[in-house]
Design an enzyme around this catalytic site. Structure first.
Site, PDB file in Angstrom:
ATOM      1  N   SER A  90      -4.485  -8.977   0.689  1.00 50.17           N
ATOM      2  CA  SER A  90      -4.312  -7.526   0.581  1.00 50.17           C
ATOM      3  C   SER A  90      -2.979  -7.139  -0.068  1.00 50.17           C
ATOM      4  O   SER A  90      -2.811  -6.009  -0.511  1.00 50.17           O
ATOM      5  CB  SER A  90      -4.431  -6.878   1.956  1.00 50.17           C
ATOM      6  OG  SER A  90      -3.342  -7.235   2.771  1.00 50.17           O
ATOM      7  N   LYS A 146       1.645  -4.656   5.142  1.00 47.70           N
ATOM      8  CA  LYS A 146       1.343  -3.593   4.180  1.00 47.70           C
ATOM      9  C   LYS A 146       2.609  -2.821   3.786  1.00 47.70           C
ATOM     10  O   LYS A 146       3.643  -2.935   4.442  1.00 47.70           O
ATOM     11  CB  LYS A 146       0.354  -2.594   4.794  1.00 47.70           C
ATOM     12  CG  LYS A 146      -1.042  -3.132   5.118  1.00 47.70           C
ATOM     13  CD  LYS A 146      -1.888  -3.300   3.881  1.00 47.70           C
ATOM     14  CE  LYS A 146      -3.291  -3.774   4.263  1.00 47.70           C
ATOM     15  NZ  LYS A 146      -3.283  -5.103   4.949  1.00 47.70           N
TER      16      LYS A 146
END
Lengths: 209, 209
Positions: B128, B165
């Site tokens: 990700s 993230k």
DNA sequence: TATTATACTGTATATATATTCAGTATAATA
DNA sequence: TATTATACTGAATATATATACAGTATAATA
């Protein structure tokens, strides 16, 4: 290592603090100021005592020639081999030699950090290996070797230009250097006409932030 | 920091090597010996140039009064602090606690390796954060802190799920976690209804191969 | 073209600094 | 009891060292 007296410990500590603050050791006079002594010989005798007991070494004749001994206790106790590795800037042209003018700085790093041994760090320029997760300004650990397989990431030099790419050798007189970025194209080297030098193999990567 | 010339870089490097070897900086004369100069003024002018460009500071009047600027490790008492840091597997569910069952192994690493201090390594799962150069199985150095800014890469826990993230806090009761990969979508956390825990901040990265 | 930065040699010197010598005093050993 | 280690003051000095001054030469800028 013999016993240290409380006062000698104070002096030793004052030397450490001085080095930490300034980057260089104190003179006898500096120690006097810090400790409140009125004679430089007070510092001198303490230094000689600390030297005799093995806490410091004193370079004869040199000014500020005090070296703290035994600060490497961490490495000894952990029995981990830590070496200093040079960081070499990947200049647009020119080979990444270990000559001191190319060395950005030296970084300490455990020698078995990446499983395989390595010789230096190379600072990456450009984004040609982006999809392999190698970004601009990353440090890649390079092992100086000519023993590479198809698919290895290598550091190669073509006509004084240094580059990091995937390595493939489809035939005996041809080498293909493949980037990991669609914006770049393959580099095909004809060994019969072009100069090619394999600087080494990519072993691991460090990103400082 | 202005540009350094190759020769000035040589001198700077020679000073660093001298300090590393002896524990104290060189005199002008020492630099001449190392560099092959025949006049102490050659060292002097190089030192003044390095000072002007911000690479060193020179204590006026003091002998060996050279301080390397922007390098905390080398000149501080000569030793390098190496610590053992745990590698924590990023299990799909569950918090990355330092409990021993989550620790893959301990790796030695200089404590100032990434500039900022850090507490553990986290092994990354998934892609990700691919476009930020963070790939599967990479080790990211994590600092346990709640002091993060918009745009920082963070390690966060949402309902026992741990994720890496980009961090953004657009309003007081909302947090957005943004991936660096078009195949993934943003995670929006409503702090009024959902549980959110900030494990720490991304400091640096290591790829073992 | 003049000026500035780089990169040196060579000489000179004020002073920063290590280091020795002469004392004083206390506490711990042998 | 004599000796040694610790813990200082105070003065003297040889030298280690920073630093200024006078040059030479090349390359880069304005």
């Amino acid at each position: 290592m013999k016993d240290i007296t409380p006062q000698q410990n104070k002096v030793l500590n004052c030397i450490k603090v001085y080095i930490k603050g300034t980057g260089f050791p104190p003179t006898r006079s500096d120690i006097c100021k810090e400790m409140g002594f009125k004679s430089p010989n007070s510092a001198e005798t303490h230094l000689r005592a600390l030297e005799k007991k093995g806490f410091i070494s004193i370079a004869s004749g040199a000014s500020r020639g005090i070296t703290i001994i035994g600060e490497e206790s961490e490495q000894e106790s952990g029995s981990i081999e830590t070496d200093n590795y040079p960081i070499i800037g990947l200049v647009a042209a020119g080979s990444p030699t270990l000559a001191s003018e190319n060395i950005e700085k030296q970084v300490p790093c455990p020698s078995n950090f990446f499983g395989s041994p390595f010789d230096y760090f190379l600072r990456v320029k450009g984004l040609s290996m982006k999809d392999a997760g190698i970004m601009e300004d990353d440090l890649i650990a390079v092992q100086k070797t000519h023993d590479v397989k198809n698919g290895d990431i290598v550091v190669a030099r073509i006509d004084d230009e240094v580059t990091v790419k995937y390595f493939t050798k489809p035939s005996n007189d041809k080498i293909v250097l493949e980037p990991a970025n669609d914006d770049f194209s393959d580099i095909e080297v004809d060994l019969r006409s072009e100069e090619f030098f394999l600087e080494g193999k990519y072993i691991g990567l460090i990103r400082e932030n």
